[in-house]
Design an enzyme around this catalytic site. Structure first.
Site: not given
Length: 446
Positions: A271, A274, A340-341, A374, A433
């Site tokens: 990761q 990236h 996230e992961h 992924d 109403h």
């Protein structure tokens, strides 16, 4: 001994509540709001000038001068024909698995009989048109085409457009592997536009200099990108729907002494490659494991292709080893972090994973690495970052659906509930109403 790649945060012996934990877990310095000052004029330029602005911005930011923002149809078919057979087979398998998973996410319309003669139905209706952003900076992401397109198609969206940055080395077009992925999925509308200007293009649509509509506006924009893409999504939110403001990618690994340090190190590196801002966090109750992971990182970082990028990410303040007393304390940390992961590499990993509350996606055990998700697990890899997994989920079929309530009452059912409607309307000082109900029975004997 060289300086460790990962700084250490020692929480052993401390009892910290959720608020305290949120303040100590490592985070990247990402200020989406600050980027708005740069993004706002770009979005407004696209909104007011359309395609001429897009062409100028593409030349300024991507170094590419083009005369058309749309990729011609033949470029997609040519890219697919030239695609490496192994990559094609991998993409086809990724698509097949993603379609299996996302097909099961479809919602079923329901009808509830509230009273005799009175029903409320909920119909799930796909949005009409979506714009899907596929990054194209440091790497090429055909997998993101799959992850964006498949759930939209499963939801029943009939108009799908994809955009990705223009690539100088490919004559100002989109990377051919992305084009090939679009062709495999049957997407024909593709644009060579990146960055904040691409988000604005989808939000506002774009006309040519002569007033001809070149890009129709969309209802929802999805897909990951850099901080300027995230900031542009914030700017146009409300004009269109968005999936999330994606930040740099994150991996957290909750591990105990049973974990293999080579596996953990490999997953952290995977990761970190990236982006220099990527976050890699190990939460463990084993100092022996933490030491072994550090040792494994030395050789693995040196050997990886993007060693400089990986090292910068691992040494950044967003990455760390968090030492805890036990797995229960580790669970509290990863829930506060809301990664996230999140990988669970502990004894009885399934049971531990079942207790996780906050994560974009959870990867269970030694043989479910994030890399699998992924590409080919069947899950979606467009996931919440920056702690937003505490309140948001990843991209799914639901992203492209709207629940519409359909109310169907007959006269008897309305008459029965009328006094309650009137009473509530009076309590809120909204007498009209109530009148809207009683008007239907005006003149009747009471």
């Amino acid at each position: 001994m060289s300086t460790p790649f990962l700084r250490r945060i020692d929480l052993r012996g401390q009892t910290l509540d959720a608020m305290a934990l949120r303040s100590v877990v490592p985070r990247a310095d990402v200020d989406v709001a600050a980027a708005l000052a740069s993004v706002a004029p770009i979005c407004e330029d696209v909104r007011t000038r359309g395609v001429p602005a897009l062409l100028e911005l593409t030349e300024r930011f991507d170094g590419v001068r083009t005369t058309d923002v749309r990729v011609p149809a033949h470029a997609l078919t040519d890219a697919l024909a030239a695609l490496d057979p192994q990559v094609r087979a991998a993409l086809e398998e990724s698509i097949r698995r993603a379609r299996l998973v996302h097909a099961d996410q479809r919602r079923t319309s329901t009808t509830t009989q509230v009273v005799p003669g009175g029903t409320v139905a909920e119909r799930w209706v796909p949005v009409g048109r979506v714009g899907l952003y596929v990054p194209g900076g440091r790497a090429v992401y055909p997998s993101s085409v799959v992850m964006n397109v498949v759930p939209a198609q499963a939801a029943g969206v009939t108009s799908i457009a994809v955009t990705s940055p223009a690539q100088k080395e490919f004559g100002g077009s989109v990377h051919p592997t992305i084009l090939a992925a679009c062709a495999l999925l049957g997407v024909e509308e593709v644009y060579a536009v990146g960055g904040a200007q691409a988000i604005a293009m989808f939000a506002y649509g774009a006309r040519d200099a002569d007033g001809t509509v070149v890009v129709q506006p969309v209802d929802v924009v999805t897909g990951p990108g850099n901080i300027y893409v995230a900031s542009a999504k914030r700017y146009v939110q409300g004009v269109v729907g968005i999936d999330s403001e994606a930040g740099p990618t994150e991996i957290a690994v909750l591990a105990d002494a049973t974990a293999d340090p080579v596996h953990v190190a490999a997953d952290l590196v995977s990761q970190a490659e990236h982006d220099p801002m990527a976050a890699a966090v190990l939460v463990t109750d084993s100092t022996a494991l933490a030491d072994a992971v550090e040792e494994a990182l030395v050789g693995r970082v040196a050997a990886t292709k993007h060693a400089g990028r990986v090292e910068e990410a691992l040494r950044g303040r967003q990455s760390a080893v968090v030492l805890v007393d036990d797995v229960d304390a580790g669970l509290a940390v990863v829930d506060a972090y809301a990664a996230e992961h999140l990988e669970i590499q502990t004894a009885d990993a399934r049971a531990v994973a079942a207790r996780v509350r906050n994560a974009g996606a959870v990867f269970v055990g030694a043989h479910s690495p994030v890399s699998l998700g992924d590409y080919c697990a069947g899950s979606n890899h467009v996931l919440p970052t920056g702690g937003t997994a505490a309140h948001s989920g990843g991209l799914s079929v639901q992203t492209f659906l709207r629940g519409v309530h359909v109310v169907d009452y007959d006269e008897r059912a309305l008459r029965e509930v009328a006094p309650h409607v009137v009473a509530l309307a009076q309590s809120e000082d909204l007498p009209a109403h109530g009148d809207a109900v009683t008007a239907r029975f005006a003149g009747e004997q009471r």
